[in-house]
Write a protein that holds these residues in place. Sequence first.
Motif, PDB file in Angstrom:
ATOM      1  N   SER A  98       0.763  -1.057  -0.112  1.00 31.04           N
ATOM      2  CA  SER A  98      -0.166   0.087   0.088  1.00 31.04           C
ATOM      3  C   SER A  98       0.749   1.458   0.088  1.00 31.04           C
ATOM      4  CB  SER A  98      -1.068   0.004   1.059  1.00 31.04           C
ATOM      5  OG  SER A  98      -1.749  -1.160   1.114  1.00 31.04           O
ATOM      6  N   ASN A  99       1.964   1.148   0.611  1.00 33.08           N
ATOM      7  CA  ASN A  99       3.006   2.533   0.608  1.00 33.08           C
ATOM      8  C   ASN A  99       4.436   2.022   0.682  1.00 33.08           C
ATOM      9  OD1 ASN A  99       3.507   1.713   3.552  1.00 33.08           O
ATOM     10  ND2 ASN A  99       1.432   2.616   3.873  1.00 33.08           N
ATOM     11  N   TYR A 100       5.272   2.905   0.672  1.00 37.69           N
ATOM     12  CA  TYR A 100       6.607   2.598   0.647  1.00 37.69           C
ATOM     13  C   TYR A 100       7.150   1.891   1.936  1.00 37.69           C
ATOM     14  CZ  TYR A 100      11.743   3.735   0.168  1.00 37.69           C
ATOM     15  OH  TYR A 100      13.127   3.500   0.016  1.00 37.69           O
ATOM     16  N   GLN A 101       6.583   2.214   3.251  1.00 30.99           N
ATOM     17  CA  GLN A 101       6.982   1.707   4.403  1.00 30.99           C
ATOM     18  C   GLN A 101       6.756   0.168   4.230  1.00 30.99           C
ATOM     19  OE1 GLN A 101       5.345   4.565   4.248  1.00 30.99           O
ATOM     20  NE2 GLN A 101       7.402   5.565   4.736  1.00 30.99           N
ATOM     21  N   GLU A 102       5.360  -0.368   3.778  1.00 37.25           N
ATOM     22  CA  GLU A 102       5.124  -1.545   3.727  1.00 37.25           C
ATOM     23  C   GLU A 102       6.122  -2.475   2.623  1.00 37.25           C
ATOM     24  OE1 GLU A 102       0.289  -2.426   4.774  1.00 37.25           O
ATOM     25  OE2 GLU A 102       1.167  -2.416   2.685  1.00 37.25           O
ATOM     26  N   ALA A 103       6.203  -1.805   1.594  1.00 34.22           N
ATOM     27  CA  ALA A 103       7.160  -2.398   0.765  1.00 34.22           C
ATOM     28  C   ALA A 103       8.682  -2.609   1.081  1.00 34.22           C
ATOM     29  CB  ALA A 103       7.492  -1.618  -0.619  1.00 34.22           C
ATOM     30  N   GLN A 104       9.072  -1.872   2.009  1.00 32.94           N
ATOM     31  CA  GLN A 104      10.462  -1.839   2.645  1.00 32.94           C
ATOM     32  C   GLN A 104      10.243  -3.404   3.485  1.00 32.94           C
ATOM     33  OE1 GLN A 104      10.882   2.354   3.934  1.00 32.94           O
ATOM     34  NE2 GLN A 104      12.753   2.309   2.948  1.00 32.94           N
ATOM     35  N   LEU A 105       9.337  -3.145   4.391  1.00 37.84           N
ATOM     36  CA  LEU A 105       9.186  -4.188   5.393  1.00 37.84           C
ATOM     37  C   LEU A 105       9.004  -5.655   4.616  1.00 37.84           C
ATOM     38  CD1 LEU A 105       8.818  -5.243   8.200  1.00 37.84           C
ATOM     39  CD2 LEU A 105       6.190  -4.722   7.965  1.00 37.84           C
ATOM     40  N   VAL A 319      -4.305  11.322  -1.295  1.00 35.26           N
ATOM     41  CA  VAL A 319      -5.211  10.088  -1.413  1.00 35.26           C
ATOM     42  C   VAL A 319      -4.541   9.388  -0.147  1.00 35.26           C
ATOM     43  CG1 VAL A 319      -5.447   7.921  -2.446  1.00 35.26           C
ATOM     44  CG2 VAL A 319      -5.492   9.968  -3.770  1.00 35.26           C
ATOM     45  N   VAL A 320      -5.389   8.981   0.797  1.00 34.20           N
ATOM     46  CA  VAL A 320      -5.105   8.195   1.980  1.00 34.20           C
ATOM     47  C   VAL A 320      -5.394   6.835   2.117  1.00 34.20           C
ATOM     48  CG1 VAL A 320      -4.803   8.411   4.528  1.00 34.20           C
ATOM     49  CG2 VAL A 320      -4.348  10.788   3.106  1.00 34.20           C
ATOM     50  N   PHE A 321      -4.855   5.947   2.525  1.00 33.48           N
ATOM     51  CA  PHE A 321      -5.327   4.612   2.692  1.00 33.48           C
ATOM     52  C   PHE A 321      -5.265   4.422   4.371  1.00 33.48           C
ATOM     53  CE2 PHE A 321      -3.459   3.587  -1.636  1.00 33.48           C
ATOM     54  CZ  PHE A 321      -4.526   4.050  -2.169  1.00 33.48           C
ATOM     55  N   PRO A 322      -6.054   3.455   5.097  1.00 33.24           N
ATOM     56  CA  PRO A 322      -5.984   3.123   6.239  1.00 33.24           C
ATOM     57  C   PRO A 322      -4.510   2.529   6.595  1.00 33.24           C
ATOM     58  CG  PRO A 322      -8.042   2.099   5.158  1.00 33.24           C
ATOM     59  CD  PRO A 322      -7.219   2.809   3.997  1.00 33.24           C
ATOM     60  N   ALA A 323      -3.942   1.706   5.708  1.00 35.98           N
ATOM     61  CA  ALA A 323      -2.462   1.562   5.752  1.00 35.98           C
ATOM     62  C   ALA A 323      -1.577   2.476   6.082  1.00 35.98           C
ATOM     63  CB  ALA A 323      -2.026   0.372   4.395  1.00 35.98           C
ATOM     64  N   ASP A 324      -1.720   3.755   5.681  1.00 40.74           N
ATOM     65  CA  ASP A 324      -1.068   4.863   5.718  1.00 40.74           C
ATOM     66  C   ASP A 324      -0.935   5.306   7.425  1.00 40.74           C
ATOM     67  OD1 ASP A 324      -0.465   4.925   3.200  1.00 40.74           O
ATOM     68  OD2 ASP A 324      -2.008   5.951   2.752  1.00 40.74           O
ATOM     69  N   LYS A 325      -2.070   4.783   7.842  1.00 42.34           N
ATOM     70  CA  LYS A 325      -2.341   5.414   9.469  1.00 42.34           C
ATOM     71  C   LYS A 325      -1.559   4.563  10.395  1.00 42.34           C
ATOM     72  CE  LYS A 325      -6.392   7.743   7.887  1.00 42.34           C
ATOM     73  NZ  LYS A 325      -7.830   7.688   7.857  1.00 42.34           N
TER      74      LYS A 325
END
Length: 325
Positions: A98-105, A319-325
């Motif tokens: 969903s976002n860059y942080q998730e991709a890194q993880l 554009v904000v997703f729940p995963a961003d929070k």
Amino acid sequence: MIKLAVIGTNWITERFLAAALESGKYQISAVYSRSLEQAKAFADKFSVTLTFDCLDKLAACDEVDAVYIASPNSFHAPQSIKMMKHGKHVICEKPIASNYQEAQLAYQTAQENNVVLFEAFMSPYLPNFQQIKSHLPSLGAIRKAHITYCQYSSRYPKYLNGENPNTFNPEFSNGSIMDIGFYCVGSMVELFGEPKSIQAQAHLLDSGVDGNGSIICGYDGFDVVVMHSKTSDSYVPSEIQGEEGAILAEMISIGQKVTKVNRGGETEDLTLEQNANPMFYEAFKFSEQVESNQMDIQAVERSLLISKVTSEIRKQTGVVFPADK
């Protein structure tokens, strides 16, 4: 043979499995769906007997070497991580997170568990995309590029009628830039690397996702204009302009046709014959990595960079997703 399970029972999964079987590298071993009945119905199409409606049981199954994930976007990273922690290789539909942080993880998890994680972004592996890339030097200094993918979504009428399809639902990390727009950003990153600047704008639907948008990305000596839309159609090819000529690409996502136009106006058809199923090449590429138990570093870097760019685009467009929070 790689014993492959699938998460998701939609048309994309069916098309990928056809490509996987054609490659001769895979044996379809298991199917997961939230509905066991749906999993069994899908499994019957491929004569598969092993079905699951529990992700933990699939992750623990010894009859599975690798998993293809084609669930809604918001589930991509969490499901990939769960599978990899149980020693499964993963090929996950784009976007990988969903976002860059998730991709890194997700990629960190792959390294920690000594497994392959591969984003199912088919475009770079198509022969006709390789034609674009290999002929770029013949254009001389690049001065302008326009990459476009605009296609009226079959689910947009449902949205307009008051329904809430996944395609336009932020709960599932969706919207134009995370779907159709991904091919544009991904193609740009594959061809030119990381942009030095990003200016993005979008038309947001009431649901909170983007229905369409435009991005200007700055590079040394040129800029790339990206246009993406799930609320309108376009019939204009993508174009890369250099001082010595230009390359036109129809449907750059699948490499439908590639034409070079020299500065004098002479044209050259660069189109190569491709497999009718464009997912064949990514399926084969993943099998090579699984067999060597080694991730393609360039593919990892590209995947992370695309996620970084799309995350910045969403930040700028709101554009904000729940995963961003």
